[in-house]
Design a protein around this motif. Structure first.
Motif, PDB file in Angstrom:
ATOM      1  N   ILE A 136      -2.025 -15.741 -38.080  1.00 47.24           N
ATOM      2  CA  ILE A 136      -1.238 -14.513 -38.055  1.00 47.24           C
ATOM      3  C   ILE A 136      -0.722 -14.346 -36.626  1.00 47.24           C
ATOM      4  CG2 ILE A 136      -1.217 -12.021 -38.487  1.00 47.24           C
ATOM      5  CD1 ILE A 136      -2.063 -13.579 -40.983  1.00 47.24           C
ATOM      6  N   PHE A 137       0.575 -14.387 -36.445  1.00 48.55           N
ATOM      7  CA  PHE A 137       1.116 -14.264 -35.099  1.00 48.55           C
ATOM      8  C   PHE A 137       1.937 -12.986 -34.905  1.00 48.55           C
ATOM      9  CE2 PHE A 137       4.297 -16.546 -37.469  1.00 48.55           C
ATOM     10  CZ  PHE A 137       5.473 -15.904 -37.100  1.00 48.55           C
ATOM     11  N   ALA A 138       2.255 -12.296 -35.986  1.00 46.82           N
ATOM     12  CA  ALA A 138       3.009 -11.047 -35.875  1.00 46.82           C
ATOM     13  C   ALA A 138       2.390 -10.009 -36.805  1.00 46.82           C
ATOM     14  CB  ALA A 138       4.469 -11.276 -36.248  1.00 46.82           C
ATOM     15  N   LYS A 139       2.194  -8.816 -36.272  1.00 48.32           N
ATOM     16  CA  LYS A 139       1.637  -7.733 -37.086  1.00 48.32           C
ATOM     17  C   LYS A 139       2.124  -6.401 -36.527  1.00 48.32           C
ATOM     18  CE  LYS A 139      -2.674  -8.535 -34.635  1.00 48.32           C
ATOM     19  NZ  LYS A 139      -2.163  -9.653 -33.871  1.00 48.32           N
ATOM     20  N   ARG A 140       2.454  -5.502 -37.420  1.00 44.03           N
ATOM     21  CA  ARG A 140       2.920  -4.165 -37.034  1.00 44.03           C
ATOM     22  C   ARG A 140       2.645  -3.235 -38.189  1.00 44.03           C
ATOM     23  NH1 ARG A 140       7.316  -1.392 -34.084  1.00 44.03           N
ATOM     24  NH2 ARG A 140       8.198   0.186 -35.472  1.00 44.03           N
TER      25      ARG A 140
ATOM     26  N   ALA B 128      -1.373  11.256 -43.171  1.00 42.90           N
ATOM     27  CA  ALA B 128      -1.313  10.896 -44.584  1.00 42.90           C
ATOM     28  C   ALA B 128       0.132  10.552 -44.924  1.00 42.90           C
ATOM     29  CB  ALA B 128      -1.790  12.070 -45.440  1.00 42.90           C
ATOM     30  N   GLY B 129       0.305   9.622 -45.839  1.00 48.47           N
ATOM     31  CA  GLY B 129       1.652   9.246 -46.260  1.00 48.47           C
ATOM     32  C   GLY B 129       1.816   7.750 -46.350  1.00 48.47           C
ATOM     33  N   GLY B 130       3.064   7.319 -46.416  1.00 47.47           N
ATOM     34  CA  GLY B 130       3.373   5.901 -46.562  1.00 47.47           C
ATOM     35  C   GLY B 130       3.374   5.161 -45.236  1.00 47.47           C
ATOM     36  N   TRP B 131       2.757   4.003 -45.225  1.00 47.45           N
ATOM     37  CA  TRP B 131       2.708   3.125 -44.056  1.00 47.45           C
ATOM     38  C   TRP B 131       3.193   1.745 -44.479  1.00 47.45           C
ATOM     39  CZ3 TRP B 131       1.033   4.317 -39.057  1.00 47.45           C
ATOM     40  CH2 TRP B 131       0.522   5.599 -38.895  1.00 47.45           C
ATOM     41  N   ARG B 132       3.927   1.089 -43.585  1.00 45.96           N
ATOM     42  CA  ARG B 132       4.405  -0.274 -43.838  1.00 45.96           C
ATOM     43  C   ARG B 132       3.679  -1.240 -42.907  1.00 45.96           C
ATOM     44  NH1 ARG B 132      10.496  -1.434 -42.419  1.00 45.96           N
ATOM     45  NH2 ARG B 132       9.632  -1.044 -40.335  1.00 45.96           N
ATOM     46  N   LEU B 133       3.070  -2.257 -43.496  1.00 41.91           N
ATOM     47  CA  LEU B 133       2.413  -3.319 -42.739  1.00 41.91           C
ATOM     48  C   LEU B 133       3.314  -4.543 -42.777  1.00 41.91           C
ATOM     49  CD1 LEU B 133      -0.050  -4.582 -41.292  1.00 41.91           C
ATOM     50  CD2 LEU B 133      -0.989  -5.085 -43.561  1.00 41.91           C
ATOM     51  N   SER B 134       3.787  -4.963 -41.601  1.00 40.57           N
ATOM     52  CA  SER B 134       4.648  -6.143 -41.489  1.00 40.57           C
ATOM     53  C   SER B 134       3.826  -7.281 -40.893  1.00 40.57           C
ATOM     54  CB  SER B 134       5.845  -5.847 -40.588  1.00 40.57           C
ATOM     55  OG  SER B 134       6.576  -4.748 -41.078  1.00 40.57           O
ATOM     56  N   LEU B 135       3.845  -8.440 -41.552  1.00 46.38           N
ATOM     57  CA  LEU B 135       3.057  -9.589 -41.109  1.00 46.38           C
ATOM     58  C   LEU B 135       3.915 -10.847 -41.045  1.00 46.38           C
ATOM     59  CD1 LEU B 135      -0.114  -9.064 -43.322  1.00 46.38           C
ATOM     60  CD2 LEU B 135       0.086  -8.609 -40.877  1.00 46.38           C
ATOM     61  N   GLY B 136       3.589 -11.695 -40.077  1.00 47.09           N
ATOM     62  CA  GLY B 136       4.180 -13.024 -39.973  1.00 47.09           C
ATOM     63  C   GLY B 136       3.064 -14.015 -39.750  1.00 47.09           C
ATOM     64  N   ALA B 137       3.123 -15.149 -40.463  1.00 43.44           N
ATOM     65  CA  ALA B 137       2.033 -16.125 -40.363  1.00 43.44           C
ATOM     66  C   ALA B 137       2.547 -17.542 -40.560  1.00 43.44           C
ATOM     67  CB  ALA B 137       0.961 -15.827 -41.409  1.00 43.44           C
ATOM     68  N   LYS B 138       1.793 -18.470 -40.017  1.00 42.71           N
ATOM     69  CA  LYS B 138       2.017 -19.897 -40.231  1.00 42.71           C
ATOM     70  C   LYS B 138       0.911 -20.401 -41.157  1.00 42.71           C
ATOM     71  CE  LYS B 138       5.420 -20.785 -37.336  1.00 42.71           C
ATOM     72  NZ  LYS B 138       6.694 -21.285 -37.779  1.00 42.71           N
TER      73      LYS B 138
END
Length: 131
Positions: free
Chosen positions: A64-68, A103-113
């Motif tokens: 995992i090299f990108a996470k937000r 409380a509410g909606g959250w977006r998890l953005s991931l990038g991986a090799k």
């Protein structure tokens, strides 16, 4: 004579297949999936499974090299929280520690090799923080 040419052509084709090996997967054959999409706000652990869509099996050892994590689903993309990867103990499951401040909606953005594959797996997953 024609039979001899066909035999040679078939042998050459089979040798070519043997040398190239099995077809590899496309990076689009992989995706992240939330283990749970409803998580209590505050200090939180978010578990995500990386899956090979062709087999449905989890994929271990990805890097995992990108996470937000942000509140983009609630039109607050600037509302960001720190996120860090922590050991999960389960192959193919990636765990992240974060603080869901509202409380509410959250977006998890991931990038991986994925080991043995070229390209990057990128997904945006939506979860809900509850009180």
């Amino acid at each position: 004579m024609t039979k001899n040419i066909l035999t040679r052509a078939l042998s050459a084709a089979l040798l070519g297949l043997a040398l190239t090996g099995p077809a590899s997967a496309d990076i689009k054959d992989y995706e992240f999936q939330l283990v749970r999409d409803d998580i209590k706000m505050g200090e939180a652990m978010v578990d995500v499974r990386l899956v090979d869509k062709r087999t449905g099996k989890p994929v271990p050892n990805a890097v995992i090299f990108a996470k937000r994590i942000d509140m983009a689903p609630d039109s607050m993309e600037d509302m960001v929280s720190k996120i860090e990867e922590v050991p999960s103990g389960e192959p193919g499951v990636y765990r992240f520690k974060t603080r869901l401040t509202m409380a509410g909606g959250w977006r998890l953005s991931l990038g991986a090799k994925v080991p043995g594959e070229t390209g990057t797996v990128e997904n945006r997953l939506v979860l809900k923080a509850t009180k």
